[in-house]
Write a protein that holds these residues in place. Structure first.
Motif, short mmCIF file in Angstrom:
data_model
loop_
_atom_site.label_atom_id
_atom_site.label_comp_id
_atom_site.label_asym_id
_atom_site.label_seq_id
_atom_site.Cartn_x
_atom_site.Cartn_y
_atom_site.Cartn_z
N GLY A 327 23.49 -35.80 -23.74
CA GLY A 327 24.62 -36.27 -22.95
C GLY A 327 24.19 -37.33 -21.97
N VAL A 328 25.08 -38.30 -21.71
CA VAL A 328 24.80 -39.38 -20.77
C VAL A 328 26.04 -39.62 -19.92
N SER A 329 25.88 -40.42 -18.88
CA SER A 329 27.03 -40.81 -18.08
C SER A 329 27.89 -41.78 -18.89
N THR A 382 20.85 -43.16 -16.46
CA THR A 382 20.45 -42.68 -15.14
C THR A 382 20.27 -43.84 -14.16
N ARG A 383 19.63 -44.91 -14.62
CA ARG A 383 19.45 -46.08 -13.75
C ARG A 383 20.80 -46.67 -13.36
N SER A 384 21.74 -46.75 -14.31
CA SER A 384 23.07 -47.27 -13.99
C SER A 384 23.74 -46.41 -12.94
N THR A 385 23.69 -45.10 -13.13
CA THR A 385 24.35 -44.19 -12.20
C THR A 385 23.73 -44.28 -10.82
N ASP A 386 22.41 -44.39 -10.75
CA ASP A 386 21.75 -44.49 -9.45
C ASP A 386 22.14 -45.78 -8.72
N PHE A 387 22.36 -46.86 -9.47
CA PHE A 387 22.75 -48.12 -8.84
C PHE A 387 24.21 -48.06 -8.39
N ILE A 388 25.06 -47.49 -9.25
CA ILE A 388 26.49 -47.43 -8.94
C ILE A 388 26.78 -46.47 -7.81
N THR A 389 26.06 -45.35 -7.78
CA THR A 389 26.32 -44.30 -6.79
C THR A 389 25.05 -44.01 -5.99
N PRO A 390 24.61 -44.91 -5.13
CA PRO A 390 23.37 -44.68 -4.37
C PRO A 390 23.49 -43.44 -3.50
N LYS A 391 22.42 -42.66 -3.49
CA LYS A 391 22.44 -41.37 -2.79
C LYS A 391 21.70 -41.40 -1.46
N SER A 392 21.21 -42.55 -1.05
CA SER A 392 20.56 -42.67 0.25
C SER A 392 20.96 -44.01 0.86
N GLU A 393 20.78 -44.11 2.18
CA GLU A 393 21.13 -45.36 2.87
C GLU A 393 20.23 -46.49 2.40
N MET A 394 18.96 -46.21 2.15
CA MET A 394 18.05 -47.25 1.67
C MET A 394 18.48 -47.76 0.30
N SER A 395 18.87 -46.84 -0.58
CA SER A 395 19.34 -47.26 -1.91
C SER A 395 20.59 -48.10 -1.81
N ARG A 396 21.49 -47.74 -0.90
CA ARG A 396 22.71 -48.53 -0.74
C ARG A 396 22.40 -49.92 -0.18
N LEU A 397 21.48 -50.02 0.78
CA LEU A 397 21.10 -51.32 1.31
C LEU A 397 20.51 -52.21 0.22
N PHE A 398 19.65 -51.62 -0.63
CA PHE A 398 19.07 -52.39 -1.74
C PHE A 398 20.17 -52.88 -2.68
N LEU A 415 19.17 -57.66 -11.87
CA LEU A 415 18.96 -56.37 -11.23
C LEU A 415 20.25 -55.58 -11.05
N VAL A 416 21.39 -56.27 -11.12
CA VAL A 416 22.67 -55.60 -10.96
C VAL A 416 22.90 -54.68 -12.15
N ASN A 417 23.35 -53.47 -11.90
CA ASN A 417 23.50 -52.49 -12.98
C ASN A 417 24.85 -51.79 -12.82
N SER A 418 25.86 -52.34 -13.47
CA SER A 418 27.18 -51.71 -13.49
C SER A 418 27.38 -50.91 -14.76
N GLY A 419 26.26 -50.61 -15.44
CA GLY A 419 26.28 -49.90 -16.72
C GLY A 419 25.65 -50.77 -17.79
#
Length: 587
Positions: A327-329, A382-398, A415-419
């Motif tokens: 299964g994947v996102s 997983t990489r797409s999901t982490d970019f779309i839904t950052p789980k830390s302030e540092m990830s969101r800033l990046f 580097l942009v990952n919308s899927g």
């Protein structure tokens, strides 16, 4: 059947089968293959097996197709597989073709991309089509094939493995019965009953976020493109995805956050105001005046997701495919597309084993190859999901800095990952490949999915992949001028691309291992007047590329090989000549 039929409302009837009478008489029937689950993956597998002469029992626990858009984006590779199964054109005719996407950050467009800018392809990059249409078309195709026994309201409730078969207990409205199968393929979805019955689980990562799917009908003047917003002003701090579907319906995915109430978010009074605000912004982005069309809510669902897979896709005589195995996102359209590619990989191998043309080890290669593909899909998802839904302030800033830079710099756009959108896996490490030491390694190297190209054959325009046949290897022979006078040891003597009968064994192949001769396609300058096939395959005169029945390259020669070398590569791809070290042992 008229494609205007409402496939969401069809209820296929229960019918008693002869196996139930045989069970009552104490004589359970044994079948070559039983497929469990009549979704897109199970239907594709059953059709492919039937086209190769394998009788299939296809069981489904109810009589309905899916509801709502669900698996929506069907990729070019999937369309090419469905072409071979006889229903690709119906998807293209009904669906919405697209290849352009736009990425927005807050209230500005960051960039535009085209996933198929190159011409000379029969199929578009993607077709958007609600899953129930795909299932309906596949059911109608399956009903055309007498080797498929499709049984609605026959649900598996028990499975017992034996040395030479699997015994399945099947529940029906009239009670239970037992049937036997040489091999069983579980295509019964993410909550797989068969996986539970044999005590197996999937492992991976569950993402703590919720998303709303809203299918809405409206007359909107927007192009058939994929539009993705990060942190838009109409849905701050979240993401939104917009896709056009057939029948005047649009699909919108709203990120909600983990704390959202699923039941409350599905209510029209919560959905419609969001959609109207989105449509106002989308109208302005498309150059309009911000007018909002009349909107009708067709279907809605709130979902969470996980990226996970089974440790092994093969357990004795039971094999797993599609969501039952992995299964994947939903970001990148990798779910249904990868599942149909599972079926494509498995069908020719299972047919060869059942028909006694290949050893059991060939089925181990299915597990090895598609586990590798699942790992690739899970990594990208997983990489797409982490970019779309950052789980830390540092990830969101990046992420936000990347999106800001992407307006002006190409390196940031990469580097942009919308899927990361679905592409077929290159099976470069499978032992079924004949090693190729060409340097530099061509794009169409062993393991790569074959590229399509326009051809002119026998006085009419055609396409390269349409020359392949179910269950058959195909040799693409690139020539300098006229067609080569290949001898009978090649199994030739027919027109380019035409079906060929089973021949005598090639040199070095025993009678018991005789393979159907390959389809030979000689690609002359006349057949490839624009040189597209030559460029895509990086082919010089004398280059030969051997395709497996699933249209993956398994061997390549820079100079015309002997017929013996060609047949040796075919035997290797059938696992007939692998050493113990090379054999893809089931894990």
């Amino acid at each position: 059947m008229d494609t205007a039929v409402d496939y969401q409302r069809i209820v296929y009837p229960y019918r008693r089968c002869g196996d139930q009478d045989a069970h009552d008489a104490g004589r359970p029937v044994r079948h070559p293959v039983v497929v469990v689950g009549a979704g897109p993956v199970g239907l594709c597998l059953a059709i492919d097996l039937a086209l190769q002469g394998v009788p299939v029992v296809l069981l489904n626990n109810d009589g309905r197709l899916s509801v709502g858009s669900r698996a929506l984006c069907f990729a070019k590779r999937t369309l090419e597989i469905l072409d071979r199964l006889g229903c690709g054109q119906r998807l293209v005719d009904k669906g919405v073709s697209w290849g352009v996407g736009r990425v927005f950050f807050r209230d500005e467009q960051v960039y535009r991309f085209d996933v198929q800018a190159e011409s000379g392809h029969q199929r578009p990059a993607f077709v958007n089509l609600q899953q129930y249409y795909v299932e309906g078309f596949l059911v109608e195709r399956a009903l055309e094939l007498p080797l498929i026994d499709l049984r609605w309201h026959h649900g598996v409730t028990g499975a017992e493995q034996h040395d030479d078969h699997v015994a399945l207990t099947v529940e029906t409205p009239e009670g239970t019965y037992v049937l036997q199968a040489q091999h069983v393929v579980a295509c019964d979805g993410s909550r797989s009953t068969l996986r539970r019955l044999i005590g197996q689980e999937s492992h991976g990562r569950t993402f703590k976020d919720r998303f709303l799917i809203a299918d809405v009908r409206m007359k909107a003047p927007f192009p058939a493109e994929r539009w993705f917003w990060f942190d838009p002003p109409f849905h701050p701090g979240q993401s939104v995805l917009l896709h056009r579907q057939p029948d005047g319906v649009w699909r919108i995915d709203f990120q909600l956050g983990w704390g959202a109430d699923p039941e409350a978010e599905k209510q029209p009074d919560r959905i419609l105001p969001r959609v109207r605000t989105l449509m106002r912004e989308a109208s302005i982005a498309a150059g309009g005046d911000g007018a909002v069309p009349e909107i009708e809510l067709v279907w809605a669902s709130v979902y969470t997701f996980a990226c996970m897979r089974m440790d092994s896709f093969r357990h004795g005589r039971i094999l797993f495919a599609g969501d039952a195995a992995h299964g994947v996102s939903p970001f990148g359209a990798r779910g249904a597309n990868s599942g149909i590619q599972d079926a494509d990989n498995l069908a020719w191998k299972l047919a060869a084993v059942v028909q006694g043309r290949a050893p059991d080890a060939l089925l181990d290669s299915y597990a090895r190859e598609r586990e590798f593909a699942a790992d690739e899909n899970i990594l990208n998802s997983t990489r797409s999901t982490d970019f779309i839904t950052p789980k830390s302030e540092m990830s969101r800033l990046f992420r936000d800095a990347t999106l800001t830079l992407a307006r002006d710099f190409d390196f940031a756009r990469r580097l942009v990952n919308s899927g990361r959108l679905s592409v077929p896996t290159v099976l470069s490490d499978t032992p079924l490949n004949t090693p190729d030491d060409a340097q530099p390694m061509p794009v169409m190297r062993p393991g790569a999915p074959a590229a399509d190209a326009p051809l002119h054959i026998d006085g009419h325009d055609d396409w390269l992949l349409r020359q392949t046949l179910p269950g058959r290897f195909t040799a693409l022979i690139f020539t300098r001028g006229q067609r080569l006078p290949l001898g009978p040891e090649w199994g030739m003597g027919v027109q380019e691309g035409a079906p060929m009968p089973r021949g005598e064994p090639a040199p070095g192949v025993t009678k018991s291992e005789a393979l159907p001769p390959p389809v030979l396609v000689q690609i002359t300058p006349t057949a490839d007047p624009e040189g597209i096939a030559h460029r895509r395959y990086q082919a010089a005169p004398g280059t030969v590329v051997l395709l497996r029945p699933d249209q993956h390259v398994c061997a390549r020669w820079c100079e015309l090989p002997s017929a013996h070398a060609l047949h040796a590569a075919m035997r290797r791809a059938m696992a007939l000549t692998l050493t113990t070290e090379e054999s893809p042992a089931c894990r």
